[in-house]
Design an enzyme around this catalytic site. Structure first.
Site, PDB file in Angstrom:
ATOM      1  N   ASP A   1     -46.293 -28.769 -27.674  1.00 51.99           N
ATOM      2  CA  ASP A   1     -47.269 -30.156 -27.909  1.00 51.99           C
ATOM      3  C   ASP A   1     -47.047 -30.776 -26.390  1.00 51.99           C
ATOM      4  O   ASP A   1     -46.689 -30.632 -25.397  1.00 51.99           O
ATOM      5  CB  ASP A   1     -45.637 -31.013 -28.153  1.00 51.99           C
ATOM      6  CG  ASP A   1     -45.996 -32.619 -28.903  1.00 51.99           C
ATOM      7  OD1 ASP A   1     -47.462 -32.629 -28.916  1.00 51.99           O
ATOM      8  OD2 ASP A   1     -45.731 -33.234 -28.547  1.00 51.99           O
TER       9      ASP A   1
ATOM     10  N   GLU B   1     -13.981   8.650 -30.929  1.00 50.03           N
ATOM     11  CA  GLU B   1     -13.111   8.724 -31.284  1.00 50.03           C
ATOM     12  C   GLU B   1     -13.546   9.323 -33.005  1.00 50.03           C
ATOM     13  O   GLU B   1     -12.283  10.552 -33.221  1.00 50.03           O
ATOM     14  CB  GLU B   1     -13.054   7.263 -32.173  1.00 50.03           C
ATOM     15  CG  GLU B   1     -11.925   6.562 -31.001  1.00 50.03           C
ATOM     16  CD  GLU B   1     -12.537   5.099 -31.033  1.00 50.03           C
ATOM     17  OE1 GLU B   1     -12.555   4.369 -32.646  1.00 50.03           O
ATOM     18  OE2 GLU B   1     -11.668   3.864 -30.595  1.00 50.03           O
TER      19      GLU B   1
END
Length: 940
Positions: free
Chosen positions: A346, A740
């Site tokens: 704006d 893992e």
């Protein structure tokens, strides 16, 4: 009366409006009519559609696919533990993590939007209306179409209405239309159907405020049919889209869970396959053992600490942004800012100061440029013709006379409060006071020298105002020379429309003399006026007239004749000085800035060109033109238009949607009610903190605390840093998780017997030895070129730009190193000479994986620079996290209660050194990769 109120009342005459609404301008509605219409239209309130309840938001958190898998793991793990009469600590720990993640997600999503509540606060609690021929005050919610509503200065308007009578009425509509100045309203006019909201001068709107004057109006629309109601409906109709980060995390979850399930099937089925006498069969006796392995794998594949680390990272980014005057209302917006490709801004109060500032003055033969910012009475006067600074006003007597007129023909007040200059009154008049004060001419002093005795107030028909002042004696040294032989006692000063004021002048002041106003002079003045107006400047004309006696109070038409022309004053809601640099930074960062305003197209174009948003000759698309475009036609043009003027709330929403349909990632800035739907629709809604309405703030993702457009650039930079750091620690965490999973999967396939890692140990790794260093990586400083490159695509995969291959590659290296160590440790602890627990090899695997992550954390700080080349003090938290996490890991091995709880075994110094040695290879590998990449790039 029509069954439904019209939407084009600005095109309808007053008499027809009264007839259409079956009302009487003097008596208003009858009690029966009011009762019927309240039943027909309902109360004058904004309606709220139902949203999600807090309970449903909480339940939704547990539909996450990773949490569902963890809950399944916890249930199976608990069942197996209870079956073997073991305390189900793994299941309890997993459920605790699930609940924690659910709470974190709930806290992020449960901040209910309050935009509608803020809209409701714009309504006026009491309204003066005429009913049954009597004036009374009623509650705003009881107003109905056809009510005769009375207005005066200071009143907040309770419903949309058509003016019947208006006296000097000015309404502040900036919150609704974006127009910076109060709008002068007129009752008698009828307008074209395509007049924009800001140009509907015969209508008033709910939620706006009367600045001055009085009026009588007839209510045309109430509740959700008002312009404010339409905005409320738009706000509620906008669906919130997931942010790029949320989409990427969802994609990551799907990939991880799918990968985990595939690995589980491979391990379980592969582990049960047996070969006997050349036949393939299934050995179901190993099912429970393989199920435990699968549970560990499932826990290992899910980065339980990732959600918490992401949340903390976003919170840290939020804290840094607050220091740079950007308040983040929704955490994911921190990262989202880094993906912005287009900023729709704006104009009023965002790109500009929301303060009228005089830019140029034209008096006699003088053309002067005025410096300074805001209302502060500080600024340099420059002669534009000579390009020299004006230090002595005595050399420019006509300019001095004009400045005195600016100070005296004025109803505003200039104030200095809390080290800031402000104005009380009309912004235009405030700019004139500031102009005069820059030359040392102050209203309070001049008002004593030229006391006001009478006035002709401003009217929309005359477009002028005049004040009559008493002259100080007969010396005529007031700065306003008289005609030869004239002995006046009073001075009339007039300001208003340049064209209408000039046509009533026959004379002009040049220097310190009054001369006849020739046609050539008139043409030159009008050309100067047109030049100023075409630059988007608001222009006022000034004149004066000397009197022997005070003219009659109702003689403005005859008195404002044969005046002496003083000059032109042009002003502008000036751009913020820092915005130009911010626009340049946006361009360097590949971010396009678009201005969307309700203001006039000439003003919008001038500001946009001044700031570098638009170039000379660029097209300005106005609301009326946009109204005639289909959404597909707008989509074709939206990429070429950088300035939109005279737009309505619906237009702003359409522009944002059109940009998004082209794949743009849009940030929308704004401060008014009219901005709220577009703020909510935009990928990032940015509200103004000082001038912004509550509605815009509640609909936004971010609030600028200083209303400074440049703050958006700083926030975008922080967003890019946050996204880079999130990618960094996701690489860090998932590389370990893949290692893992592969290590756990390898154990039964190698026939080692037993699961090397329990679910509780895996949770420890994912939450502590992964999580703590990941948090430290989240505060890694910005890279030097962070704002010198285009934004990364908001639609890119979480695995884009080599991240997926990195995680797989590093995960495999993790697994190879750990499996090699596991193979050696298993043989070592099962050797004939080994004196300790044969299951010690599991603790060595656990410890090696945890310590290897420490080296990974140190090395991953940079993708290209070696660790030795980095300044360790740029992120001391990484080193602190590595030291603390290593110490905590050692406590699990050497503190008996912790050792018992986590199921670890005591390691000798030799065994611990083996773990350190294998884990150090991870760090060495990553550093060698950097050297290889550097050598490869140089050799090309």
């Amino acid at each position: 009366m029509s069954s439904n109120p019209l939407s084009s009342w600005h095109t309808v005459a007053i008499d027809k409006t009264l007839k259409e609404l079956s009302s009487n301008k003097d008596a208003g509605l009858s009690s029966q009519q009011v009762s019927e219409r309240l039943q027909q239209y309902g109360p004058n309130e904004l309606e709220e559609t139902g949203g999600r309840s807090p309970w449903s938001i909480f339940i939704d958190q547990f539909t996450n696919i990773m949490l569902l898998m963890l809950m399944g793991v916890a249930i199976i793990s608990g069942f197996l533990d209870l079956k073997s009469n073991t305390f189900p600590k793994d299941a309890i720990a997993i459920f605790a993590i699930v609940i924690l993640n659910g709470i974190l997600g709930y806290l992020q999503e449960s901040k209910a939007e309050k935009a509608l509540a803020a809209l409701k606060n714009l309504s006026s609690p009491l309204v003066r209306v005429v009913r049954d021929g009597k004036t009374s005050e009623i509650a705003a919610k009881d107003v109905v179409p056809g009510d005769i509503m009375l207005l005066e200065a200071g009143v907040k308007i309770a419903a949309d209405a058509r003016l019947i009578e208006a006296s000097n009425l000015q309404v502040r509509e900036s919150a609704l239309t974006g127009e910076a100045l109060p709008v002068t309203k007129q009752a008698e006019i009828e307008l074209a159907a395509d007049a924009s909201l800001g140009d509907r001068l015969n209508l008033i709107f709910q939620g706006t405020e009367v600045v001055q004057g009085r009026a009588k109006s007839i209510v045309t629309n109430t509740g959700m049919q008002t312009e404010l109601g339409k905005i409320a409906a738009m706000i509620q109709s906008v669906e919130t889209e997931p942010t790029p980060l949320q989409k990427r995390m969802g994609q990551l979850a799907n990939v991880l869970v799918s990968g985990a399930m595939i690995l589980v099937l491979i391990v379980v089925i592969g582990g049960m396959i047996s070969f006997q006498n050349g036949n393939i069969g299934f050995d179901t006796s190993r099912f429970e053992e393989l199920l435990k392995v699968s549970l560990s794998m499932a826990v290992a594949v899910v980065p339980e600490g990732l959600s918490a680390v992401v949340t903390v990272t976003l919170a840290l980014g939020t804290k840094r942004m607050v220091k740079r005057n950007a308040l983040i209302r929704k955490l994911p917006a921190v990262e989202t800012l880094g993906s912005v490709t287009t900023i729709c801004s704006d104009k009023t109060g965002t790109l500009t100061q929301n303060k009228m500032v005089v830019q140029r003055v034209h008096a006699g033969n003088s053309d002067v440029r005025i410096g300074g910012e805001g209302y502060a009475p500080i600024g340099i006067f420059t002669d534009r013709q000579k390009s020299t600074q004006i230090n002595n006003l005595e050399e420019y007597p006509e300019l001095e006379s004009l400045l005195i007129a600016c100070a005296v023909c004025n109803d505003a007040f200039l104030q200095h409060e809390q080290q800031e200059w402000t104005i009380l009154g009309d912004p235009t008049e405030g700019a004139l006071l500031s102009l005069a004060a820059k030359a040392g001419i102050y209203k309070d002093i001049q008002s004593q020298l030229l006391p006001r005795t009478a006035e002709f107030p401003f009217s929309s028909e005359r477009k002028r105002m005049s004040v009559i002042c008493e002259l100080p004696g007969r010396s005529h040294n007031s700065g306003f020379p008289a005609h030869e032989g004239q002995q006046p006692n009073h001075l009339m000063l007039t300001k208003g429309s340049p064209e209408l004021t000039l046509e009533r002048c026959n004379w002009i002041i040049i220097g310190d003399r009054v001369q006849p106003l020739t046609q050539e002079m008139r043409d030159r003045i009008l050309a100067e006026n047109n030049d100023m107006a075409s630059s988007g400047l608001r222009v006022l004309g000034f004149a004066y007239k000397l009197w022997e006696t005070v003219p009659p109070s109702d003689s403005e038409e005859t008195s404002e004749q044969d005046m002496i022309w003083l000059g032109l004053v042009s002003m502008l809601d000036a751009p913020r000085p820092e915005v130009r640099e911010a626009v340049v930074k946006c361009r360097d960062a590949g971010i396009r800035v678009v201005m969307i305003t309700g203001d006039h197209q000439l003003t919008a174009k001038a500001i946009a060109q001044d700031l570098g948003i638009a170039s000379l000759g660029d097209r300005v698309l106005i609301g009326q033109e946009l109204e005639n475009l289909s959404q597909e036609e707008l989509k074709q043009q939206v990429d070429q238009v950088s300035v939109y003027a005279r737009v309505s709330p619906e237009h702003k929403l359409r522009i944002v949607q059109a940009l998004q349909s082209l794949g743009k990632f849009v940030a929308m800035t704004g401060d008014g009610v009219n901005d709220a739907p577009a703020l909510k629709q935009a990928d990032i809604g940015i509200a103004m903190g000082i001038t912004g309405t509550d509605v815009s703030k509640e609909a936004s993702d971010m609030v600028l605390l200083d209303d400074n457009f440049a703050t958006i650039v700083a926030a975008a930079e922080e967003g890019r840093v946050v996204y880079t750091n999130i990618r960094r620690f996701i690489k860090y965490i998932l590389g370990s998780n893949i290692g893992e999973v592969l290590t756990i999967a390898a154990a039964p396939l190698m026939g080692l017997g037993g699961v090397p890692l329990t679910p509780l140990q895996i949770l420890w790794m994912n939450l502590v030895t992964d999580g703590v260093p990941a948090l430290a990586l989240a505060v890694e400083p910005a890279e030097p070129n962070v704002m010198k490159r285009p934004p990364f695509s908001p639609r890119e995969s979480i695995f884009a730009r080599g991240m997926g291959s990195y995680m797989i590659r590093i995960g495999i290296i993790f697994a190879i190193l750990t499996i090699a160590m596991m193979s050696w440790a298993y043989g070592y602890t099962h050797g004939a000479t080994y004196q300790g627990d044969p299951n010690t090899w599991k603790t060595m695997v656990f410890t090696t994986l945890c310590l290897a992550q420490m080296g990974h954390a140190i090395a991953i700080r940079s993708n290209t620079q070696l660790t030795i080349e980095l300044n360790p003090f740029t992120n001391i938290f990484v080193w602190g996290a590595v030291i603390v996490t290593t110490f905590l890991q050692l406590m699990l091995i050497y503190v008996p209660p912790l050792r018992a709880f986590f199921g670890t075994h005591y390691l000798s110094l030799f065994e611990l050194m083996v773990c350190f040695g294998f884990s150090a290879l991870m760090f060495i590998w990553i550093e060698m990769e950097k050297l290889f990449i550097r050598f490869y790039k140089r050799s090309r």
